[in-house]
Design a protein around this motif. Structure first.
Motif, mmCIF file in Angstrom:
data_model
loop_
_atom_site.group_PDB
_atom_site.id
_atom_site.type_symbol
_atom_site.label_atom_id
_atom_site.label_comp_id
_atom_site.label_asym_id
_atom_site.label_seq_id
_atom_site.Cartn_x
_atom_site.Cartn_y
_atom_site.Cartn_z
ATOM 1 N N HIS A 60 0.823 -1.215 0.000
ATOM 2 C CA HIS A 60 0.000 0.000 0.000
ATOM 3 C C HIS A 60 0.852 1.258 0.000
ATOM 4 N N ARG A 69 -2.611 3.447 16.148
ATOM 5 C CA ARG A 69 -3.622 3.188 15.133
ATOM 6 C C ARG A 69 -4.882 2.691 15.827
ATOM 7 N N ARG A 113 -9.403 2.728 11.361
ATOM 8 C CA ARG A 113 -8.953 3.344 10.109
ATOM 9 C C ARG A 113 -8.008 4.515 10.328
ATOM 10 N N THR A 157 -3.198 9.760 9.110
ATOM 11 C CA THR A 157 -3.782 9.095 7.947
ATOM 12 C C THR A 157 -5.130 8.501 8.332
ATOM 13 N N TYR A 158 -6.027 8.425 7.343
ATOM 14 C CA TYR A 158 -7.354 7.839 7.562
ATOM 15 C C TYR A 158 -7.709 7.009 6.341
ATOM 16 N N ASP A 159 -7.999 5.725 6.564
ATOM 17 C CA ASP A 159 -8.390 4.821 5.481
ATOM 18 C C ASP A 159 -9.887 4.977 5.232
ATOM 19 N N ASP A 163 -9.011 0.737 0.096
ATOM 20 C CA ASP A 163 -8.142 1.125 -1.016
ATOM 21 C C ASP A 163 -7.895 2.624 -1.105
ATOM 22 N N THR A 176 -6.854 6.192 0.977
ATOM 23 C CA THR A 176 -6.295 6.751 2.206
ATOM 24 C C THR A 176 -6.085 8.249 2.044
ATOM 25 N N GLY A 224 -4.281 11.664 3.927
ATOM 26 C CA GLY A 224 -3.197 11.983 4.844
ATOM 27 C C GLY A 224 -3.082 13.473 5.083
ATOM 28 N N THR A 257 -5.556 6.344 -3.888
ATOM 29 C CA THR A 257 -5.808 4.904 -3.820
ATOM 30 C C THR A 257 -4.478 4.167 -3.892
ATOM 31 N N HIS A 258 -4.492 2.898 -3.490
ATOM 32 C CA HIS A 258 -3.260 2.108 -3.495
ATOM 33 C C HIS A 258 -3.568 0.649 -3.836
ATOM 34 N N GLU A 287 -4.113 9.699 -7.248
ATOM 35 C CA GLU A 287 -3.595 10.318 -6.033
ATOM 36 C C GLU A 287 -3.392 11.807 -6.243
#
Length: 762
Positions: free
Chosen positions: A48, A211, A214, A285-287, A291, A293, A295, A358-359, A367
């Motif tokens: 990721h 963490r 998310r 960061t927040y998911d 897929d 994220t 930041g 996305t990753h 991105e």
């Protein structure tokens, strides 16, 4: 005792032998942490993580967090000092002006290198010299997951400032609660030019991260206090005038870099720098989905620096002498009133950044990164004479700043099969604003600004569109082609004094930079790659608009400067083993209209300013080897050697420089790092760095290298031991410049330096 000069060819042969013997002895089992791929480039990327494009058509070197733990690292730029063809201009621990040299780019060409932290630009492209270094202090060494270095501007994804190299630093994000605290202390003893004392300092840092579902965060603060060794010595060329008043003692007879006799009479100008630096960094960061994220990054760096001066001269009564007419060994000299004037510098900087992307491993990824760097306070205060708080001059760069926006989309096929394409395209924007002004001061240390004496400023802006396609032609053959279209403009340029001013017309230029690379996977263990690229490096605000006034006549700047026009080629071969990789690269670069500050010797009186040098040609070769468990389990080896011939081919304004090696680029560089993981808790590292002869002048008139103002060749050794005392305590001790080699790159570089540290973590 310092070592005798060590010839570059001999060292290169020694390292080549080490590489060969290590290759023959590398038979250990595979290490899953160092898995490699033959898809264009060697990258040990975490899942990721899209900080490094897997289809980069150029050499990439990676320094992992585990390797950083085994090196003497106080400031983040220390991570680069053993990389192939690299040289770090770090004069002391905490040096704010740490630029880097790589291949045919010298450490005075700071705008020919890019430094990013999590996609946010740290490069100070307001200027192009030692005074415009990357803002390394926005990154914490202990918070890095890894550092990736991309050589050259072969990828369409990066602007022409990547002619030298692009440094990508990636912050690690925690998976659970982490609390750390680190304390470092360092010291060196200097015995040089009449100075016989210790200089040192300390650094303290603390981080907390966690963490929760998310959401993840990592916050760090640090404080650095450092007293560097004296950097600048006050010198007087041997006088031809004899006799005079006020005989003094204490001067040191010496030979200057130009081979002429001189007297060293003290420490002046930048002198001995004492700095206090405070840093803070937060990344969140927040998911949004598995897929996607988002930041957010906020950074802070402040500095309070004093430039301490000292006279060596004493009169008949033993009192210090700072200015006026003096007699040294029967010869008469006159010292200016401000010769030993002290000065201070205060800086306060903020970094703000946001990202969203996305990753996915395959399919479409999108991105975006936006950043803003604010030089909120940047002030130099200089006394007019030796006084605690008398008259002086204030130079303020408050409000200088830069901002960037990057949008990128890419598509990766489900499998790399014949006739498949991996496509990347995007948009880039950057804007730079420089605002400098100087004012008279009645009280130089604390007084408010008085009358304006000079000012200069201006802006540059670049917008770019780019496209890159990595096309799998057939099995084993991959063609990567791309182009970058850039539109640059310079505007709002101005210069002024208290009595006169001038404004400059807006300028615009557009250029397209094509890129191409062909890679052949010869076998499961061998990769060959041939790359070529055109790149344009546009003039900075400082180069265009910062000069000086002489009365009401404008001198020393040229708003019509052309961009650098570089054509580079590179051929690389990489050999992969289960436990390591070896690489051999040859490269050539032809740079027209190189931007560099020089003296135009074809006019009278001579004019010194930033000018376009007709053609600088670079040819070179690199060999590197990097492996774990070499010869016996637990022994890791990194070795590299580089030969660079960077020649000034055409320079009509300074003909004496033609045919000479370019400024501060040694012919030979080499590094060797050996680490023995003696136990699961202890590791010992021994490292060596070699740099060949450099020149501080384009015409090689600095013929005496081993003195203040010269540029020495040098071989230094560093050592370190790390011990995991418990599950929560790590201890380390190290020595830089183990043999106490005395060497100069204009400035005297550090003597033998001892470092101890303790790290506590939960």
């Amino acid at each position: 005792m310092p070592l005798h000069p060590f010839h570059g060819r001999a060292l290169a042969r020694a390292i080549a032998c080490a590489i060969a013997s290590a290759s023959l002895g590398a038979h250990a089992e595979d290490d899953p942490q160092r898995a490699t791929t033959l898809r264009e480039v060697r990258v040990s990327a975490a899942s990721h993580d899209t900080s490094v494009d897997p289809d980069l058509p150029s050499v990439v070197e990676t320094v992992s967090a585990a390797r950083l733990d085994r090196l003497n690292v106080v400031n983040v730029e220390d991570a680069l000092k053993y990389l192939p063809s690299f040289g770090i201009r770090k004069r002391f621990i905490g040096d704010e002006n740490a630029t880097f040299s790589v291949r045919g780019t010298s450490n005075q060409q700071s705008a020919r290198g890019l430094v990013y932290l999590d996609g946010l630009l740290l490069s100070n492209l307001l200027g192009n010299n030692w005074a415009n270094p990357p803002r390394w202090s926005m990154a914490f060494p202990e918070n890095l997951a890894r550092v990736d270095v991309i050589y050259g501007a072969y990828s369409a994804l990066y602007p022409g400032n990547a002619i030298g190299a692009t440094v990508l630093m990636t912050t690690r994000m925690p998976d659970r609660l982490e609390v750390t605290g680190e304390v470092q202390a360092f010291t060196q003893h200097v015995h040089d030019y009449g100075v016989d004392r210790d200089y040192g300092g300390s650094r303290q840092s603390a981080t907390i991260g966690d963490r929760s579902g998310r959401f993840a965060f990592l916050i760090g603060v640090s404080h650095l206090r450092s007293n560097g060794q004296p950097l600048v010595y006050a010198t007087q060329a041997l006088s031809s005038a004899t006799g005079g008043p006020r005989p003094v003692t204490g001067a040191i007879a010496d030979t200057g870099a130009n081979g002429l006799p001189r007297q060293v009479v003290g420490i002046n100008a930048e002198g001995q720098e004492a700095t206090d630096q405070d840093e803070a960094h937060a990344r969140l960061t927040y998911d949004i989905t598995p897929d996607v994220t988002a930041g957010l990054t906020v950074g802070y760096w402040s500095q309070d620096m004093s430039h301490r001066t000292e006279t060596f001269l004493r009169d008949a009564n033993g009192q210090p002498v700072y200015a006026g007419p003096v007699t040294i060994d029967g010869r008469r000299y006159t010292l200016p009133a401000n010769y030993f004037a002290p000065s201070t510098r205060q800086s306060r900087n903020y970094l703000y950044g946001a990202s969203l992307g996305t990753h996915r491993d395959t399919g479409w990824n999108v991105e975006g990164n936006v950043s803003y760097f604010d030089m909120d306070r940047n002030r130099d205060r200089v006394a007019s004479s030796v006084s605690y708080n008398g008259a002086g001059l204030l130079t303020a760069g408050d409000g200088s700043r830069w901002r960037t926006l990057d949008l990128r989309a890419s598509h990766t096929p489900d499998s790399i099969a014949p006739d498949t394409h991996t496509v990347s395209f995007g948009y880039h924007y950057d804007g730079y604003r420089l605002a400098n002004a100087s004012y008279n001061l009645d009280a130089w240390r604390r007084g408010g600004a008085g009358m304006l004496t000079a000012a200069n400023g201006g802006s540059t802006q670049t917008q770019a569109l780019y496209l890159q396609d990595a096309w799998q032609l057939v099995d084993g053959w991959r063609l990567t082609v791309g182009a970058r279209y850039e539109q640059w403009r310079a505007f709002d340029g101005s210069r002024a004094t208290a009595t006169a001013g001038v404004r400059y017309a807006e300028r615009k230029e557009t250029h397209t930079s094509p890129k191409a690379s062909l890679a052949w996977t010869v076998s499961d263990t061998v990769l060959l790659r041939l790359s070529a690229a055109r790149a344009y490096r546009f003039p900075t605000v400082n180069e265009l608009f910062q000069g000086s006034f002489n009365g009401i006549a404008l001198v020393n700047n040229d708003p019509r400067l052309k961009p650098e026009n570089d054509l580079s080629r590179e051929l690389s071969a990489e050999w992969y083993r289960p436990n390591g990789v070896a690489r051999f690269t040859v490269y050539r670069s032809d740079t027209r209209d190189t931007l560099f500050s020089q003296t135009d010797t074809t006019v009278f009186p001579n004019v010194t300013n930033v000018q376009n040098v007709g053609l600088v040609r670079t040819r070179g070769a690199e060999a590197s080897y990097d492996a774990r468990d070499v010869i016996w389990p637990g022994f890791d080896l990194t070795a590299n050697a580089a030969y660079t011939q960077a020649t000034t081919v055409r320079n009509r304004r300074n003909p004496a420089s033609e045919g000479k090696q370019f400024y501060r680029i040694p012919r030979w560089r080499a590094n060797l790092v050996a680490t023995w993981r003696a136990t699961g808790r202890m590791a010992l590292t021994l490292a060596g760095r070699y740099s060949g002869r450099q020149y501080n002048t384009l015409d090689h008139s600095d013929i005496h290298p081993d003195t203040f103002g010269g540029a020495s060749d040098f071989l230094t050794f560093d050592a370190r031991v790390t011990w995991k005392a418990s599950d929560h305590v790590d201890l380390g001790a190290g020595v830089d410049n183990l043999t106490d080699r005395r060497y100069y790159v204009y400035y005297p570089y550090p003597s033998r330096t001892y470092l101890v540290e303790a790290k506590f973590h939960l």
